[in-house]
Design a protein around this motif. Structure first.
Motif, PDB file in Angstrom:
ATOM      1  N   PHE A  25      38.901  34.742 -21.058  1.00 46.88           N
ATOM      2  CA  PHE A  25      39.381  34.756 -19.671  1.00 46.88           C
ATOM      3  C   PHE A  25      40.420  35.844 -19.454  1.00 46.88           C
ATOM      4  N   PRO A  26      40.389  36.616 -18.352  1.00 37.56           N
ATOM      5  CA  PRO A  26      39.502  36.403 -17.201  1.00 37.56           C
ATOM      6  C   PRO A  26      38.105  37.032 -17.305  1.00 37.56           C
ATOM      7  N   ALA A  27      37.751  37.539 -18.446  1.00 37.53           N
ATOM      8  CA  ALA A  27      36.388  38.034 -18.590  1.00 37.53           C
ATOM      9  C   ALA A  27      35.435  36.877 -18.298  1.00 37.53           C
ATOM     10  N   GLY A  28      34.376  37.151 -17.623  1.00 31.22           N
ATOM     11  CA  GLY A  28      33.428  36.096 -17.306  1.00 31.22           C
ATOM     12  C   GLY A  28      33.738  35.373 -16.018  1.00 31.22           C
ATOM     13  N   LEU A  29      34.792  35.780 -15.336  1.00 29.90           N
ATOM     14  CA  LEU A  29      35.116  35.175 -14.040  1.00 29.90           C
ATOM     15  C   LEU A  29      33.903  35.337 -13.142  1.00 29.90           C
ATOM     16  N   ARG A  30      33.489  34.245 -12.503  1.00 29.27           N
ATOM     17  CA  ARG A  30      32.243  34.273 -11.740  1.00 29.27           C
ATOM     18  C   ARG A  30      32.547  34.567 -10.269  1.00 29.27           C
ATOM     19  N   VAL A  31      32.212  35.793  -9.898  1.00 33.29           N
ATOM     20  CA  VAL A  31      32.566  36.283  -8.570  1.00 33.29           C
ATOM     21  C   VAL A  31      31.339  36.431  -7.682  1.00 33.29           C
ATOM     22  N   LEU A  32      31.480  35.978  -6.444  1.00 33.33           N
ATOM     23  CA  LEU A  32      30.450  36.223  -5.439  1.00 33.33           C
ATOM     24  C   LEU A  32      31.055  37.218  -4.457  1.00 33.33           C
ATOM     25  N   VAL A  33      30.432  38.371  -4.300  1.00 32.42           N
ATOM     26  CA  VAL A  33      30.960  39.371  -3.374  1.00 32.42           C
ATOM     27  C   VAL A  33      29.983  39.555  -2.210  1.00 32.42           C
ATOM     28  N   VAL A  34      30.525  39.531  -1.005  1.00 34.73           N
ATOM     29  CA  VAL A  34      29.712  39.599   0.211  1.00 34.73           C
ATOM     30  C   VAL A  34      30.152  40.767   1.092  1.00 34.73           C
ATOM     31  N   ASP A  35      29.220  41.669   1.362  1.00 36.94           N
ATOM     32  CA  ASP A  35      29.529  42.799   2.242  1.00 36.94           C
ATOM     33  C   ASP A  35      28.208  43.337   2.779  1.00 36.94           C
ATOM     34  N   ASP A  36      28.132  43.599   4.082  1.00 34.12           N
ATOM     35  CA  ASP A  36      26.871  44.087   4.641  1.00 34.12           C
ATOM     36  C   ASP A  36      26.691  45.576   4.349  1.00 34.12           C
ATOM     37  N   ASP A  37      27.739  46.248   3.908  1.00 34.99           N
ATOM     38  CA  ASP A  37      27.646  47.669   3.612  1.00 34.99           C
ATOM     39  C   ASP A  37      27.208  47.883   2.160  1.00 34.99           C
ATOM     40  N   GLN A  38      26.047  48.510   1.997  1.00 35.59           N
ATOM     41  CA  GLN A  38      25.468  48.693   0.659  1.00 35.59           C
ATOM     42  C   GLN A  38      26.329  49.568  -0.243  1.00 35.59           C
ATOM     43  N   THR A  39      26.944  50.575   0.349  1.00 34.02           N
ATOM     44  CA  THR A  39      27.786  51.473  -0.440  1.00 34.02           C
ATOM     45  C   THR A  39      28.986  50.714  -0.998  1.00 34.02           C
ATOM     46  N   CYS A  40      29.651  49.979  -0.126  1.00 34.85           N
ATOM     47  CA  CYS A  40      30.810  49.186  -0.558  1.00 34.85           C
ATOM     48  C   CYS A  40      30.397  48.183  -1.626  1.00 34.85           C
ATOM     49  N   LEU A  41      29.255  47.547  -1.408  1.00 32.55           N
ATOM     50  CA  LEU A  41      28.760  46.544  -2.344  1.00 32.55           C
ATOM     51  C   LEU A  41      28.507  47.156  -3.720  1.00 32.55           C
ATOM     52  N   MET A  42      27.951  48.344  -3.725  1.00 27.49           N
ATOM     53  CA  MET A  42      27.657  49.026  -4.993  1.00 27.49           C
ATOM     54  C   MET A  42      28.948  49.332  -5.755  1.00 27.49           C
ATOM     55  N   VAL A  43      29.933  49.806  -5.026  1.00 21.86           N
ATOM     56  CA  VAL A  43      31.215  50.137  -5.654  1.00 21.86           C
ATOM     57  C   VAL A  43      31.920  48.874  -6.160  1.00 21.86           C
ATOM     58  N   PHE A  44      31.923  47.831  -5.344  1.00 23.57           N
ATOM     59  CA  PHE A  44      32.541  46.562  -5.749  1.00 23.57           C
ATOM     60  C   PHE A  44      31.907  46.025  -7.013  1.00 23.57           C
ATOM     61  N   GLU A  45      30.578  46.027  -7.015  1.00 27.18           N
ATOM     62  CA  GLU A  45      29.862  45.484  -8.160  1.00 27.18           C
ATOM     63  C   GLU A  45      30.279  46.203  -9.440  1.00 27.18           C
ATOM     64  N   LYS A  46      30.319  47.534  -9.366  1.00 24.34           N
ATOM     65  CA  LYS A  46      30.672  48.309 -10.553  1.00 24.34           C
ATOM     66  C   LYS A  46      32.109  48.010 -10.991  1.00 24.34           C
ATOM     67  N   MET A  47      32.992  47.941 -10.016  1.00 20.99           N
ATOM     68  CA  MET A  47      34.396  47.650 -10.332  1.00 20.99           C
ATOM     69  C   MET A  47      34.541  46.279 -10.974  1.00 20.99           C
ATOM     70  N   LEU A  48      33.882  45.290 -10.382  1.00 21.62           N
ATOM     71  CA  LEU A  48      33.992  43.922 -10.883  1.00 21.62           C
ATOM     72  C   LEU A  48      33.376  43.806 -12.276  1.00 21.62           C
ATOM     73  N   LYS A  49      32.277  44.490 -12.497  1.00 25.40           N
ATOM     74  CA  LYS A  49      31.650  44.476 -13.821  1.00 25.40           C
ATOM     75  C   LYS A  49      32.554  45.148 -14.842  1.00 25.40           C
ATOM     76  N   THR A  50      33.240  46.204 -14.405  1.00 29.49           N
ATOM     77  CA  THR A  50      34.173  46.894 -15.291  1.00 29.49           C
ATOM     78  C   THR A  50      35.322  45.959 -15.686  1.00 29.49           C
ATOM     79  N   CYS A  51      35.645  45.038 -14.778  1.00 29.01           N
ATOM     80  CA  CYS A  51      36.676  44.036 -15.075  1.00 29.01           C
ATOM     81  C   CYS A  51      36.113  42.942 -15.987  1.00 29.01           C
ATOM     82  N   LEU A  52      34.848  43.066 -16.355  1.00 28.99           N
ATOM     83  CA  LEU A  52      34.138  42.098 -17.197  1.00 28.99           C
ATOM     84  C   LEU A  52      33.869  40.774 -16.482  1.00 28.99           C
ATOM     85  N   TYR A  53      33.834  40.820 -15.168  1.00 27.56           N
ATOM     86  CA  TYR A  53      33.495  39.622 -14.407  1.00 27.56           C
ATOM     87  C   TYR A  53      31.980  39.493 -14.316  1.00 27.56           C
TER      88      TYR A  53
END
Lengths: 153, 150
Positions: A25-53
């Motif tokens: 912990f906090p690796a494996g934190l289970r995050v649901l991210v919601v955004d209608d903008d695909q670009t923002c979503l792509m960046v968030f996903e990468k950032m969150l994965k980099t955080c090991l979530y």
């Protein structure tokens, strides 16, 4: 909507969300991210994965709500954009607060005080202004712990 | 100091993107997310941005053809566009978006149209510059690590 696992070694998240066995912990934190903008979503996903979530992304609030209802106890925190067509972040937040016990972080490019105020009064545990830095995302686990502590004591 | 001439040119190009105010700190955030698993992450995000935002640009264009202007709608579109642009660190584009929204709030149609023209120019310029930058990055190849013998 797609689901993806974070990188690196991490213990499998238990459905009860107890922290004792989760020494990664906090690796494996289970995050649901919601955004209608695909670009923002792509960046968030990468950032969150980099955080090991563990990241699940949605581009619609309604989808996010169905996912949360169908997979109760499988998420630790929700991050949602405010301005989305159909259901917006505030409405999603209201639903989540009434139906389940999950911390919700609102994000928006809108920094106007009244909008931030609305978010906070509706019960968002935090309100972040876009673009969100990865350093900020590294700390979101605190909201999860804080909520659990409040519920326990 | 980069010994490879292509890498040197790439570094110069990159610096000028910042010096000329085309990109901001967020661009650095994206660069830092790039890794061996996603070596072209920045280019992929930018590509997605230009593909996705084209739709919003078109919506705004069409909305500006309908008189009287629906400022609320225009503002909503631009809010969306601004959020997207900020996620790739498009500094000038983002600044112009803010200006456009100011004009919307004050109901200044002329201002909106002027601002939008300028925004489209910045948007196109950035696309060209980033396109050239990514192309050179691909040609220059992966960054040599210190451990590798020359």
């Amino acid at each position: 909507m797609n689901s993806s696992n974070g990188n690196g070694s991490m213990s499998t998240a238990s459905s009860s969300g107890a922290w004792n066995g989760r020494d990664q912990f906090p690796a494996g934190l289970r995050v649901l991210v919601v955004d209608d903008d695909q670009t923002c979503l792509m960046v968030f996903e990468k950032m969150l994965k980099t955080c090991l979530y563990q990241v699940t992304k949605c581009n619609k609030a309604e989808t996010a709500l169905s996912v949360l209802r169908e997979h109760k106890n499988e998420f630790d925190i929700v991050i949602s954009d405010v301005h989305m067509p159909d259901m917006d972040g505030f409405e999603l937040l209201k639903h989540i607060n009434s139906e389940m016990d999950l911390p919700v972080i609102l994000i928006s490019a809108d920094a106007r005080k009244q909008v931030v105020m609305k978010g906070v009064t509706y019960g968002a545990c935090d309100y972040l202004i876009k673009p969100v830095r990865i350093e900020t995302l590294k700390n979101i686990w605190q909201h999860v712990v804080r909520k659990k502590a409040r519920n326990t004591f | 100091m980069e010994r490879n001439p292509m890498r040197r040119q790439l570094a110069i190009m990159r610096q000028s993107l910042f010096d000329q105010g085309h990109v901001d700190e967020q661009f650095v955030q994206l660069e830092e997310l790039q890794d061996d698993a996603n070596p072209n992450f920045v280019e992929e995000v930018v590509t997605l941005y230009y593909r996705d935002s084209a739709r919003i640009i078109l919506n705004i264009e069409q909305a500006l053809e309908r008189k009287p202007f629906d400022f609320r709608k225009l503002d909503a579109y631009m809010h969306q566009f601004k959020g997207s642009s900020s996620s790739i660190g498009a500094k000038k584009v983002k600044a112009e978006s803010t200006l456009f929204r100011e004009y919307c709030k004050s109901g200044n149609g002329e201002g909106c149209m002027r601002s939008f023209q300028q925004l489209k120019k910045e948007y196109a310029t950035l696309r060209k510059k980033l396109g050239a930058y990514f192309q050179l990055a691909r040609q220059a190849g992966p960054v040599e690590t210190a451990s590798r013998p020359k």
